[in-house]
Design a protein around this motif. Structure first.
Motif, mmCIF file in Angstrom:
data_model
loop_
_atom_site.group_PDB
_atom_site.id
_atom_site.type_symbol
_atom_site.label_atom_id
_atom_site.label_comp_id
_atom_site.label_asym_id
_atom_site.label_seq_id
_atom_site.Cartn_x
_atom_site.Cartn_y
_atom_site.Cartn_z
ATOM 1 N N ASP A 140 46.853 48.637 36.688
ATOM 2 C CA ASP A 140 47.227 49.160 38.006
ATOM 3 C C ASP A 140 46.003 49.605 38.804
ATOM 4 O OD1 ASP A 140 49.856 48.674 37.353
ATOM 5 O OD2 ASP A 140 50.307 50.767 36.843
ATOM 6 N N LEU A 141 45.030 50.216 38.124
ATOM 7 C CA LEU A 141 43.806 50.641 38.806
ATOM 8 C C LEU A 141 43.020 49.439 39.322
ATOM 9 C CD1 LEU A 141 42.607 53.476 36.415
ATOM 10 C CD2 LEU A 141 43.297 53.757 38.794
ATOM 11 N N ARG A 142 42.976 48.377 38.535
ATOM 12 C CA ARG A 142 42.271 47.165 38.981
ATOM 13 C C ARG A 142 42.959 46.539 40.186
ATOM 14 N NH1 ARG A 142 40.789 44.865 33.016
ATOM 15 N NH2 ARG A 142 38.965 46.186 32.740
ATOM 16 N N LYS A 143 44.285 46.529 40.180
ATOM 17 C CA LYS A 143 45.025 46.006 41.334
ATOM 18 C C LYS A 143 44.747 46.843 42.574
ATOM 19 C CE LYS A 143 48.992 44.049 38.905
ATOM 20 N NZ LYS A 143 50.439 44.203 38.663
ATOM 21 N N LYS A 144 44.763 48.156 42.400
ATOM 22 C CA LYS A 144 44.510 49.063 43.521
ATOM 23 C C LYS A 144 43.082 48.881 44.031
ATOM 24 C CE LYS A 144 45.804 53.060 45.635
ATOM 25 N NZ LYS A 144 47.053 53.480 46.170
ATOM 26 N N GLY A 145 42.135 48.684 43.120
ATOM 27 C CA GLY A 145 40.743 48.462 43.509
ATOM 28 C C GLY A 145 40.557 47.163 44.261
ATOM 29 N N ALA A 146 41.290 46.130 43.873
ATOM 30 C CA ALA A 146 41.192 44.847 44.567
ATOM 31 C C ALA A 146 41.828 44.925 45.952
ATOM 32 C CB ALA A 146 41.867 43.757 43.745
ATOM 33 N N ALA A 147 42.878 45.718 46.077
ATOM 34 C CA ALA A 147 43.579 45.824 47.358
ATOM 35 C C ALA A 147 42.887 46.792 48.312
ATOM 36 C CB ALA A 147 45.016 46.277 47.121
ATOM 37 N N ASP A 148 42.246 47.820 47.778
ATOM 38 C CA ASP A 148 41.654 48.869 48.611
ATOM 39 C C ASP A 148 40.134 48.773 48.549
ATOM 40 O OD1 ASP A 148 41.160 51.103 50.098
ATOM 41 O OD2 ASP A 148 42.040 52.525 48.697
ATOM 42 N N LYS A 149 39.559 47.987 49.419
ATOM 43 C CA LYS A 149 38.101 47.789 49.416
ATOM 44 C C LYS A 149 37.354 49.024 49.919
ATOM 45 C CE LYS A 149 38.290 43.543 48.071
ATOM 46 N NZ LYS A 149 37.910 43.169 46.748
ATOM 47 N N LYS A 150 38.039 49.910 50.637
ATOM 48 C CA LYS A 150 37.390 51.097 51.185
ATOM 49 C C LYS A 150 37.025 52.102 50.088
ATOM 50 C CE LYS A 150 37.976 54.694 54.638
ATOM 51 N NZ LYS A 150 38.873 55.317 55.593
ATOM 52 N N HIS A 151 37.873 52.218 49.079
ATOM 53 C CA HIS A 151 37.637 53.162 47.985
ATOM 54 C C HIS A 151 37.279 52.387 46.720
ATOM 55 C CE1 HIS A 151 40.347 55.501 50.682
ATOM 56 N NE2 HIS A 151 39.401 56.388 50.484
ATOM 57 N N SER A 152 36.002 52.284 46.423
ATOM 58 C CA SER A 152 35.566 51.506 45.259
ATOM 59 C C SER A 152 35.692 52.279 43.952
ATOM 60 C CB SER A 152 34.118 51.065 45.446
ATOM 61 O OG SER A 152 33.273 52.190 45.476
ATOM 62 N N PHE A 153 36.059 53.552 44.023
ATOM 63 C CA PHE A 153 36.138 54.332 42.794
ATOM 64 C C PHE A 153 37.274 53.866 41.887
ATOM 65 C CE2 PHE A 153 39.054 56.616 45.476
ATOM 66 C CZ PHE A 153 40.050 57.009 44.617
ATOM 67 N N TRP A 154 38.267 53.154 42.422
ATOM 68 C CA TRP A 154 39.347 52.640 41.573
ATOM 69 C C TRP A 154 38.779 51.681 40.531
ATOM 70 C CZ3 TRP A 154 43.282 55.593 42.005
ATOM 71 C CH2 TRP A 154 43.712 56.073 43.230
ATOM 72 N N THR A 155 37.856 50.828 40.956
ATOM 73 C CA THR A 155 37.240 49.872 40.038
ATOM 74 C C THR A 155 36.366 50.591 39.020
ATOM 75 O OG1 THR A 155 37.234 48.274 41.839
ATOM 76 C CG2 THR A 155 35.880 47.756 39.927
ATOM 77 N N VAL A 156 35.602 51.570 39.472
ATOM 78 C CA VAL A 156 34.752 52.352 38.567
ATOM 79 C C VAL A 156 35.614 53.065 37.530
ATOM 80 C CG1 VAL A 156 33.173 54.318 38.446
ATOM 81 C CG2 VAL A 156 32.944 52.656 40.287
ATOM 82 N N LEU A 157 36.698 53.646 37.984
ATOM 83 C CA LEU A 157 37.601 54.363 37.087
ATOM 84 C C LEU A 157 38.230 53.427 36.057
ATOM 85 C CD1 LEU A 157 38.736 57.185 36.590
ATOM 86 C CD2 LEU A 157 40.553 56.654 38.204
ATOM 87 N N SER A 158 38.628 52.237 36.490
ATOM 88 C CA SER A 158 39.231 51.291 35.541
ATOM 89 C C SER A 158 38.220 50.831 34.497
ATOM 90 C CB SER A 158 39.826 50.092 36.277
ATOM 91 O OG SER A 158 38.819 49.290 36.834
ATOM 92 N N LYS A 159 36.959 50.662 34.893
ATOM 93 C CA LYS A 159 35.925 50.260 33.932
ATOM 94 C C LYS A 159 35.663 51.360 32.908
ATOM 95 C CE LYS A 159 33.533 46.947 36.835
ATOM 96 N NZ LYS A 159 32.306 46.634 37.576
ATOM 97 N N LYS A 160 35.665 52.607 33.360
ATOM 98 C CA LYS A 160 35.433 53.717 32.430
ATOM 99 C C LYS A 160 36.600 53.882 31.455
ATOM 100 C CE LYS A 160 32.276 56.372 35.283
ATOM 101 N NZ LYS A 160 31.134 56.498 34.397
ATOM 102 N N LEU A 161 37.813 53.625 31.925
ATOM 103 C CA LEU A 161 38.982 53.734 31.049
ATOM 104 C C LEU A 161 39.092 52.565 30.072
ATOM 105 C CD1 LEU A 161 41.757 55.015 33.437
ATOM 106 C CD2 LEU A 161 40.793 56.202 31.486
ATOM 107 N N ALA A 162 38.496 51.441 30.410
ATOM 108 C CA ALA A 162 38.585 50.261 29.549
ATOM 109 C C ALA A 162 37.688 50.372 28.319
ATOM 110 C CB ALA A 162 38.232 49.009 30.345
#
Length: 123
Positions: free
Chosen positions: A18-40
């Motif tokens: 879900d975080l990766r989907k949110k990161g792909a959809a929301d380019k303004k907030h890149s922390f979603w992608t960072v958060l998903s990488k840390k959780l992985a």
């Protein structure tokens, strides 16, 4: 040498997706992608943060995000909004007693963009 693994908990795997989907959809907030990488990362590599570290490094107007577990060591000074994967029972009680707010990362996904202006990821 053992093969590196990621999370095996189905809830955590779904959260990462879900975080990766949110990161792909929301380019303004890149922390979603960072958060998903840390959780992985494997569980032993996820951060464990004490309340004293939150008090030391975070400001009260920030949303503090921890991609791991929050423990109760130390005192919390001020009211913080903290989102984390897990909280110890004592840490959660201390945060609420100090006037803070406790969020799960699933609840963080549902917050409107207006509340995501000042975010600090502690890891």
């Amino acid at each position: 040498m053992p093969k590196p693994t990621g999370p095996s908990d189905p809830n955590t795997v779904a959260l990462i997706r879900d975080l990766r989907k949110k990161g792909a959809a929301d380019k303004k907030h890149s922390f979603w992608t960072v958060l998903s990488k840390k959780l992985a990362k494997p569980r032993r590599q996820r951060p464990v943060v004490n309340l004293s570290k939150i008090s030391r490094y975070a400001k009260s107007d920030e949303l503090v995000v921890i991609p791991g577990k929050v423990l109760a060591s130390g005192e919390i000074k001020g009211s913080y909004t903290i989102a984390a994967l897990n909280f110890s029972e004592v840490a959660e009680a201390k945060i609420v007693k100090a006037g803070g707010k406790v969020l799960s990362l699933q609840e963080l996904l549902k917050l409107p963009a207006s509340e995501l202006q000042k975010i600090r990821i502690l890891a």
